[in-house]
Motif scaffolding. Structure first.
Motif, PDB file in Angstrom:
ATOM      1  N   ARG A 309       0.837  -1.209   0.000  1.00 38.50           N
ATOM      2  CA  ARG A 309       0.000   0.000   0.000  1.00 38.50           C
ATOM      3  C   ARG A 309       0.873   1.260   0.000  1.00 38.50           C
ATOM      4  N   VAL A 310       1.903   1.230   0.853  1.00 35.64           N
ATOM      5  CA  VAL A 310       2.794   2.383   0.963  1.00 35.64           C
ATOM      6  C   VAL A 310       3.616   2.542  -0.320  1.00 35.64           C
ATOM      7  N   ILE A 311       4.093   1.432  -0.862  1.00 38.82           N
ATOM      8  CA  ILE A 311       4.866   1.503  -2.107  1.00 38.82           C
ATOM      9  C   ILE A 311       3.986   2.072  -3.224  1.00 38.82           C
ATOM     10  N   HIS A 312       2.753   1.615  -3.289  1.00 36.90           N
ATOM     11  CA  HIS A 312       1.852   2.135  -4.316  1.00 36.90           C
ATOM     12  C   HIS A 312       1.651   3.639  -4.147  1.00 36.90           C
ATOM     13  N   ARG A 313       1.412   4.076  -2.924  1.00 38.04           N
ATOM     14  CA  ARG A 313       1.173   5.516  -2.701  1.00 38.04           C
ATOM     15  C   ARG A 313       2.421   6.329  -3.064  1.00 38.04           C
ATOM     16  N   LEU A 314       3.589   5.827  -2.692  1.00 39.20           N
ATOM     17  CA  LEU A 314       4.822   6.551  -3.025  1.00 39.20           C
ATOM     18  C   LEU A 314       5.050   6.591  -4.536  1.00 39.20           C
ATOM     19  N   SER A 315       4.524   5.593  -5.238  1.00 42.36           N
ATOM     20  CA  SER A 315       4.724   5.502  -6.686  1.00 42.36           C
ATOM     21  C   SER A 315       3.674   6.277  -7.484  1.00 42.36           C
ATOM     22  N   GLY A 316       2.622   6.747  -6.799  1.00 42.70           N
ATOM     23  CA  GLY A 316       1.541   7.425  -7.521  1.00 42.70           C
ATOM     24  C   GLY A 316       0.465   6.479  -8.007  1.00 42.70           C
ATOM     25  N   LEU A 317       0.452   5.249  -7.481  1.00 41.67           N
ATOM     26  CA  LEU A 317      -0.593   4.269  -7.817  1.00 41.67           C
ATOM     27  C   LEU A 317      -1.625   4.246  -6.699  1.00 41.67           C
ATOM     28  N   GLU A 318      -2.870   3.963  -7.041  1.00 43.71           N
ATOM     29  CA  GLU A 318      -3.867   3.719  -6.013  1.00 43.71           C
ATOM     30  C   GLU A 318      -3.543   2.395  -5.321  1.00 43.71           C
ATOM     31  N   PRO A 319      -3.790   2.282  -4.007  1.00 41.31           N
ATOM     32  CA  PRO A 319      -3.603   0.973  -3.365  1.00 41.31           C
ATOM     33  C   PRO A 319      -4.509  -0.068  -4.022  1.00 41.31           C
ATOM     34  N   VAL A 320      -4.098  -1.329  -3.955  1.00 43.80           N
ATOM     35  CA  VAL A 320      -4.919  -2.409  -4.516  1.00 43.80           C
ATOM     36  C   VAL A 320      -6.272  -2.401  -3.801  1.00 43.80           C
ATOM     37  N   ALA A 321      -7.343  -2.394  -4.570  1.00 43.57           N
ATOM     38  CA  ALA A 321      -8.684  -2.300  -3.972  1.00 43.57           C
ATOM     39  C   ALA A 321      -9.184  -3.680  -3.566  1.00 43.57           C
ATOM     40  N   LEU A 322      -9.937  -3.715  -2.474  1.00 47.86           N
ATOM     41  CA  LEU A 322     -10.587  -4.968  -2.069  1.00 47.86           C
ATOM     42  C   LEU A 322     -11.680  -5.295  -3.082  1.00 47.86           C
ATOM     43  N   VAL A 323     -11.813  -6.573  -3.394  1.00 47.96           N
ATOM     44  CA  VAL A 323     -12.816  -7.023  -4.358  1.00 47.96           C
ATOM     45  C   VAL A 323     -13.933  -7.722  -3.589  1.00 47.96           C
ATOM     46  N   ARG A 324     -15.191  -7.384  -3.890  1.00 49.51           N
ATOM     47  CA  ARG A 324     -16.321  -8.099  -3.267  1.00 49.51           C
ATOM     48  C   ARG A 324     -16.501  -9.418  -4.000  1.00 49.51           C
ATOM     49  N   ALA A 325     -16.725 -10.475  -3.232  1.00 47.39           N
ATOM     50  CA  ALA A 325     -16.825 -11.792  -3.866  1.00 47.39           C
ATOM     51  C   ALA A 325     -17.770 -12.671  -3.060  1.00 47.39           C
ATOM     52  N   THR A 326     -18.215 -13.748  -3.709  1.00 51.05           N
ATOM     53  CA  THR A 326     -19.099 -14.705  -3.039  1.00 51.05           C
ATOM     54  C   THR A 326     -18.284 -15.930  -2.648  1.00 51.05           C
ATOM     55  N   LEU A 327     -18.480 -16.339  -1.412  1.00 49.94           N
ATOM     56  CA  LEU A 327     -17.735 -17.475  -0.890  1.00 49.94           C
ATOM     57  C   LEU A 327     -18.281 -18.774  -1.476  1.00 49.94           C
ATOM     58  N   ALA A 328     -17.379 -19.683  -1.850  1.00 54.36           N
ATOM     59  CA  ALA A 328     -17.829 -20.994  -2.329  1.00 54.36           C
ATOM     60  C   ALA A 328     -18.575 -21.693  -1.194  1.00 54.36           C
ATOM     61  N   PRO A 329     -19.699 -22.377  -1.504  1.00 52.27           N
ATOM     62  CA  PRO A 329     -20.543 -22.947  -0.442  1.00 52.27           C
ATOM     63  C   PRO A 329     -19.795 -23.964   0.425  1.00 52.27           C
ATOM     64  N   ARG A 330     -18.817 -24.641  -0.161  1.00 49.96           N
ATOM     65  CA  ARG A 330     -18.151 -25.671   0.629  1.00 49.96           C
ATOM     66  C   ARG A 330     -16.994 -25.123   1.475  1.00 49.96           C
ATOM     67  N   ALA A 331     -16.866 -23.788   1.522  1.00 50.42           N
ATOM     68  CA  ALA A 331     -15.737 -23.210   2.238  1.00 50.42           C
ATOM     69  C   ALA A 331     -15.826 -23.450   3.741  1.00 50.42           C
ATOM     70  N   GLU A 332     -14.697 -23.796   4.320  1.00 54.45           N
ATOM     71  CA  GLU A 332     -14.644 -23.943   5.776  1.00 54.45           C
ATOM     72  C   GLU A 332     -13.644 -22.938   6.332  1.00 54.45           C
ATOM     73  N   LEU A 333     -14.132 -22.111   7.231  1.00 53.46           N
ATOM     74  CA  LEU A 333     -13.269 -21.067   7.772  1.00 53.46           C
ATOM     75  C   LEU A 333     -13.378 -21.027   9.286  1.00 53.46           C
ATOM     76  N   ARG A 334     -12.232 -20.843   9.931  1.00 53.34           N
ATOM     77  CA  ARG A 334     -12.256 -20.662  11.379  1.00 53.34           C
ATOM     78  C   ARG A 334     -12.246 -19.155  11.679  1.00 53.34           C
ATOM     79  N   ALA A 335     -13.247 -18.698  12.402  1.00 49.69           N
ATOM     80  CA  ALA A 335     -13.230 -17.294  12.807  1.00 49.69           C
ATOM     81  C   ALA A 335     -12.287 -17.148  13.996  1.00 49.69           C
ATOM     82  N   ASP A 336     -11.910 -15.930  14.279  1.00 56.20           N
ATOM     83  CA  ASP A 336     -10.908 -15.679  15.313  1.00 56.20           C
ATOM     84  C   ASP A 336     -11.181 -14.298  15.885  1.00 56.20           C
ATOM     85  N   PRO A 337     -10.796 -14.047  17.126  1.00 53.30           N
ATOM     86  CA  PRO A 337     -11.010 -12.694  17.665  1.00 53.30           C
ATOM     87  C   PRO A 337     -10.296 -11.614  16.844  1.00 53.30           C
ATOM     88  N   ARG A 338      -9.253 -12.024  16.107  1.00 55.54           N
ATOM     89  CA  ARG A 338      -8.614 -11.063  15.200  1.00 55.54           C
ATOM     90  C   ARG A 338      -9.189 -11.272  13.802  1.00 55.54           C
TER      91      ARG A 338
END
Ligand code: AMP
Ligand code: MG
Length: 394
Positions: A309-338
């Motif tokens: 992000r910092v390298i992009h800003r120093l270079s005059g590029l926009e930071p890489v944008a987050l992409v909205r996406a749909t999770l595959a139904p079979r995905a297994e994820l562990r949530a965490d306090p972080r």
């Protein structure tokens, strides 16, 4: 402990303006960030041209016989007037054409009657004339500021003679790798030792960024050796210092104290991200230093979340944008306090493009790093819904 969003805001405040740009030869500009808008210096194309190989005739020429009356070679000026009715001029793709009163017929739509005469199998048309200014008008923006120059945009610049574009100066980075357990990748570790892979990781990530690895050095964990190496890193002409390992609070973790002793302001020493928690962000007179956790996957995540992000800003590029996406139904994820940034790939499921988390043991797990296409943001505690955000990494 700062959240990722809070740290992003802090970094954006620290890098309010990009580095001054430079003009370089087009030949060297691949991958650089354009720091000026490029306007068409003249109409594109600059003159009416033929899009086909064939014959130039009078606009009112009917089908039937016409007498051959010469050739308009590509690269030579356009005839000043239209050919008289009943005559045809041989033209080629790119031949310059008079701007009025003409039509074209493709070679395939003609037959030579003899050495001097041509049979037009159907009436000619203006369909195959590439009109002056049909692609862009003089003064139109051809490329906006802030794009990375690739093969296509370099070609466009060459076509208008913009052979010294104004581009970013590459951000220069020093990478100090700490760890008494580390040996170079070409050494065989003895028991308890491991190969240093962060040197390779950072070298490769910086090439893609774009940024320049100006200095890289490996030291053991002793405070004296780390202090000396940090001094060496600070003596280089670099905008960013990265320190691998030693960013936590253990006996061998000196990064924060040594940066503070060098006059750096520590903005963050922990971020609520998994992996990547012991992350240090510091600055001194516009120079930035980051302490990244030594686990290669944490290194990878912290680089993509913060350093890039910092390298992009120093270079005059926009930071890489987050992409909205749909999770595959079979995905297994562990949530965490972080908040978790989970390595993922894109998966085509029927007509839908979904995101699939990769099986991931912990932050020392490198087996999935080569296929990681992005980092899937798993919110703290709640766990992900069907709609997620992904930070693309490639
Ligand atoms: P540290 O952040 O220094 O506490 O390191 C955390 C873990 O990452 C430890 O298991 C280290 O052995 C490992 N590690 C640290 N630096 C590197 C490196 N350059 N390459 C591979 N593994 C590393
Ligand atoms: Mg260490």
């Amino acid at each position: 402990m700062m959240t990722v969003n809070e740290l992003w805001n802090q970094l954006d405040r620290l890098v309010a303006t990009p580095l001054p740009p430079e003009r370089i030869a087009l030949f060297h500009a691949q991958g650089r960030v354009l720091r000026e808008a490029i306007l068409a210096p003249e109409d594109q194309p600059a003159f009416d041209r033929s899009a086909v190989d064939g014959y130039l005739v009078h606009a009112d020429q009917p089908a039937g016989l016409a007498t051959l009356d010469g050739t308009v070679h590509p690269g030579s000026p356009a005839p000043t007037t239209a050919p008289p009715l009943g005559t045809a001029l041989r033209i080629f793709t790119g031949s310059a054409l008079p701007s009025e009163g003409v039509a074209l017929i493709m070679k395939e739509d003609t037959k030579l009657a003899d050495d001097h005469r041509l049979h037009l199998l159907h009436p000619p048309s203006t369909r195959h004339i590439r009109r002056r200014g049909s692609q862009a008008k003089a003064g139109d923006t051809l490329l906006p500021e802030g794009v990375r120059l690739n093969a296509g945009s370099l070609t466009l610049l060459a076509s208008i003679g913009a052979i010294h574009p104004l581009v970013n100066r590459p951000v220069r980075v020093a990478h100090l790798v700490t760890g008494g357990e580390l040996v170079p990748p070409d050494h065989t570790p003895t028991e308890g030792q491991i190969r240093d892979c962060n040197s390779t990781l950072i070298d490769a990530l910086l090439r893609d960024c774009p940024a320049e690895l100006a200095w890289q050095h490996r030291v053991d964990d002793s405070r004296a050796a780390t202090a000396k190496a940090l001094e060496d890193a600070l003596a280089t002409e670099t905008e960013i210092i990265l320190v691998s390992g030693g960013s936590s609070v253990g006996d061998y973790d000196h990064t924060s104290a040594l940066l503070a002793a060098q006059g750096f302001t520590i903005h963050c020493d922990k971020v609520a991200s998994r992996p990547g928690k012991p992350f240090i962000a510091a600055s001194r007179d516009g120079r930035l230093a980051f302490g990244l956790p030594g686990n290669p996957l944490s290194h990878f995540v912290c680089f993509h979340l913060f350093v890039k992000r910092v390298i992009h800003r120093l270079s005059g590029l926009e930071p890489v944008a987050l992409v909205r996406a749909t999770l595959a139904p079979r995905a297994e994820l562990r949530a965490d306090p972080r908040e978790t940034w989970w390595p993922c790939v894109w998966a085509d499921e029927g007509a839908q493009r979904r995101v699939l988390p990769l099986p991931w043991m912990d932050s020392s797990d490198l087996t999935i790093l080569g296929s990681t296409a992005g980092l899937l943001r798993v919110p703290a505690t709640a766990g992900p819904g069907a709609e997620v955000e992904v930070l693309p990494c490639v």
